[in-house]
Design a protein around this motif. Structure first.
Motif, mmCIF file in Angstrom:
data_model
loop_
_atom_site.group_PDB
_atom_site.id
_atom_site.type_symbol
_atom_site.label_atom_id
_atom_site.label_comp_id
_atom_site.label_asym_id
_atom_site.label_seq_id
_atom_site.Cartn_x
_atom_site.Cartn_y
_atom_site.Cartn_z
ATOM 1 N N GLY A 236 16.753 53.288 35.326
ATOM 2 C CA GLY A 236 15.636 54.213 35.325
ATOM 3 C C GLY A 236 15.950 55.476 34.551
ATOM 4 N N GLN A 237 17.144 56.011 34.722
ATOM 5 C CA GLN A 237 17.549 57.216 34.008
ATOM 6 C C GLN A 237 17.615 56.974 32.496
ATOM 7 O OE1 GLN A 237 21.247 58.612 35.728
ATOM 8 N NE2 GLN A 237 20.428 58.431 37.799
ATOM 9 N N ALA A 238 18.130 55.806 32.116
ATOM 10 C CA ALA A 238 18.298 55.507 30.690
ATOM 11 C C ALA A 238 16.959 55.365 29.970
ATOM 12 C CB ALA A 238 19.125 54.237 30.511
ATOM 13 N N ASN B 221 13.931 56.581 31.181
ATOM 14 C CA ASN B 221 12.971 57.625 31.564
ATOM 15 C C ASN B 221 11.847 57.084 32.445
ATOM 16 O OD1 ASN B 221 11.936 60.267 31.546
ATOM 17 N ND2 ASN B 221 10.555 59.787 29.833
ATOM 18 N N THR B 222 12.215 56.412 33.528
ATOM 19 C CA THR B 222 11.211 55.833 34.413
ATOM 20 C C THR B 222 11.730 55.798 35.853
ATOM 21 O OG1 THR B 222 9.737 53.921 34.741
ATOM 22 C CG2 THR B 222 12.010 53.453 34.108
ATOM 23 N N VAL B 223 10.828 55.644 36.774
ATOM 24 C CA VAL B 223 11.201 55.482 38.184
ATOM 25 C C VAL B 223 11.276 53.991 38.470
ATOM 26 C CG1 VAL B 223 10.555 55.906 40.577
ATOM 27 C CG2 VAL B 223 10.074 57.638 38.831
ATOM 28 N N ASN C 250 18.832 52.590 39.483
ATOM 29 C CA ASN C 250 18.711 54.016 39.193
ATOM 30 C C ASN C 250 19.251 54.370 37.812
ATOM 31 O OD1 ASN C 250 17.496 54.566 41.655
ATOM 32 N ND2 ASN C 250 19.447 54.952 42.686
ATOM 33 N N LEU C 251 20.364 53.754 37.422
ATOM 34 C CA LEU C 251 20.925 54.021 36.093
ATOM 35 C C LEU C 251 20.003 53.505 34.990
ATOM 36 C CD1 LEU C 251 24.695 53.258 36.779
ATOM 37 C CD2 LEU C 251 23.713 55.484 36.175
ATOM 38 N N LYS D 209 26.123 51.065 33.633
ATOM 39 C CA LYS D 209 27.034 52.183 33.395
ATOM 40 C C LYS D 209 27.190 52.506 31.920
ATOM 41 C CE LYS D 209 30.559 50.536 35.726
ATOM 42 N NZ LYS D 209 31.921 50.482 36.329
ATOM 43 N N THR E 213 22.855 54.301 27.388
ATOM 44 C CA THR E 213 22.652 55.680 26.962
ATOM 45 C C THR E 213 21.150 55.951 26.956
ATOM 46 O OG1 THR E 213 22.659 54.970 24.640
ATOM 47 C CG2 THR E 213 24.734 55.766 25.559
ATOM 48 N N PRO E 214 20.733 57.165 27.303
ATOM 49 C CA PRO E 214 19.298 57.478 27.356
ATOM 50 C C PRO E 214 18.600 57.190 26.027
ATOM 51 C CG PRO E 214 20.569 59.209 28.414
ATOM 52 C CD PRO E 214 21.569 58.303 27.737
ATOM 53 N N GLU F 93 22.330 51.397 42.701
ATOM 54 C CA GLU F 93 22.971 52.117 41.607
ATOM 55 C C GLU F 93 22.514 51.584 40.240
ATOM 56 O OE1 GLU F 93 26.289 51.764 44.806
ATOM 57 O OE2 GLU F 93 24.486 50.698 44.185
#
Length: 315
Positions: free
Chosen positions: A161-163, A165-167, A158-159, A125, A128-129, A155
C-alpha cells in the motif's frame, strides 16, 4: 573431465565471485574442506569457467528466460542467480527481481492481488514508492489461523500500500474452515464478498508455491485435520493460495478445496499478469504442476530451478 568436479568448481566460483561467500562458507555448503575449495577455484580459473560464468552471468540468464517462455508459453520469465540450496538467499533475490518487475508494469488504475508468506514479504520489503494513482491492493486469501506463527500478511499488504499510494484491502478470515456451511456463511458477508470480488477482478496477481512439508508455513497454522493431511501428503505437489494441486495442476481434494476461502486457481489464469514467484529444489514439483495447470503467465525463479524445468520439458 570429471562432471562432478566441473559442477563443484562452477558452483564454488559463483559463490566466491558473485555472492561474496568466504572460502569457509563455500566449504560448508559443498561439504568439502577449505583447501579443496581453493583447488576448485584454481581449477575453475584454469578451465576458463570464471571468465565465462562469473564475468558475464546475464548472458546465460537471458537464454534461460527465453527457453522458459518458449517451453511453457509464458508472457515473461525472470531468472535470477542464487546459490543452489540457500532458500533464504533465493527468496531475497526473487524478491528484488519481482519488485523491479512490478515497478515497470504497475500503472494508474491497476488492481494488485497478493497472497502472504515469506516470499511475498521479501518482495514487499524491496518495493520503492511509485507515483501512480487509483491503484488498489487486495489480499487474495485469508490469513487468520489457530497459530501464533507470523504469516507476514499485514506487513506485506501495508508495504504494498505504501509503495503504490493506496490503502490495502485486508481479508480478515481463515484460509481454510472446517465445514462448507461455515465458508458459505463467511462469503455471504457483504464486506468479505466485496474483497473476494476484488481479488477476482485484479489484473495483477502475485503468489508463490507452498511446499508439501510439515515445516512449511501453511502447515503450522492449524488448518488441517488428520484426514486432510493424509490426502495432501498422498497426492499434492504444492499449493497456491492454500489450494492444493497434483503434478499435473489438478485439484487434489475437492472436499478440502470446497472449504478453502479466497481466489480459485482457474481465476489466476485469466489475469493480465499472473505472476508466480518461486525457486529452489523443494518448490520444483509445485512449480511444475502450476505451469502444467496454466495458472501463471509470468514466472520468477532461480537459475538452478529454471535449468531443471527446461531439461524436463525437453525430455
Amino acid at each position: 573431465m570429471e562432471k562432478e568436479k566441473v559442477n563443484k568448481a562452477i558452483e564454488a566460483a559463483r559463490m566466491y565471485y558473485v555472492y561474496d561467500y568466504t572460502q569457509s562458507m563455500i566449504a560448508e555448503k559443498l561439504g568439502v574442506s577449505r583447501p579443496t575449495v581453493s583447488r576448485l577455484l584454481n581449477f575453475a580459473k584454469e578451465e576458463g569457467f570464471i571468465e565465462i560464468t562469473v564475468k558475464d552471468p546475464e548472458q546465460n540468464v537471458t537464454r534461460l528466460e527465453q527457453m522458459l517462455e518458449e517451453a511453457f508459453g509464458l508472457k515473461k520469465a525472470i531468472v535470477v542467480h542464487a546459490p543452489d540450496g540457500d532458500e533464504e538467499q533465493i527468496k531475497r533475490n526473487l524478491g528484488s527481481a519481482t519488485a523491479d518487475y512490478l515497478d515497470g508494469i504497475v500503472k494508474d488504475g491497476d488492481m494488485i492481488g497478493l497472497t502472504w508468506g515469506t516470499t511475498l514479504y521479501e518482495i514487499a520489503k524491496k518495493l520503492t514508492p511509485k507515483k501512480v494513482s487509483n491503484v488498489k491492493v487486495v489480499q487474495l486469501k485469508g490469513s487468520v489461523s489457530h497459530s501464533e506463527t507470523n504469516t507476514y500478511a499485514g506487513e506485506t499488504l501495508n508495504l504494498f500500500g505504501q509503495a503504490f499510494n493506496t490503502v490495502p484491502r485486508h481479508l480478515p478470515i481463515p484460509a481454510i474452515v472446517d465445514h462448507v456451511v461455515v465458508k458459505q456463511a463467511i462469503e455471504a458477508d457483504r464486506y468479505i464478498k466485496n474483497i473476494l470480488d476484488m481479488g477476482k477482478e485484479a489484473n495483477i496477481a502475485l503468489y508463490t508455491i507452498g511446499k508439501i512439508k510439515s515445516e512449511s508455513l501453511l502447515f503450522q497454522l492449524g488448518y488441517f485435520s488428520e484426514e486432510d493431511l493424509k490426502s495432501i501428503y498422498s497426492h499434492a505437489a504444492g499449493d497456491i493460495c492454500s489450494r492444493f494441486f497434483d503434478e499435473n495442476g489438478k485439484i487434489c481434494s475437492d472436499e478440502l478445496n470446497a472449504r478453502t476461502l479466497g481466489i480459485n486457481l482457474e481465476d489466476l489464469s485469466t489475469k493480465e499478469y499472473s505472476v508466480l514467484i518461486a525457486g529452489g529444489e523443494g518448490k520444483l514439483p509445485g512449480i511444475r504442476g502450476a505451469l502444467k495447470g496454466n495458472y501463471a503467465n509470468v514466472l520468477v525463479t532461480d537459475a538452478h530451478t529454471a535449468k531443471k524445468l527446461i531439461e524436463e520439458a525437453e525430455e
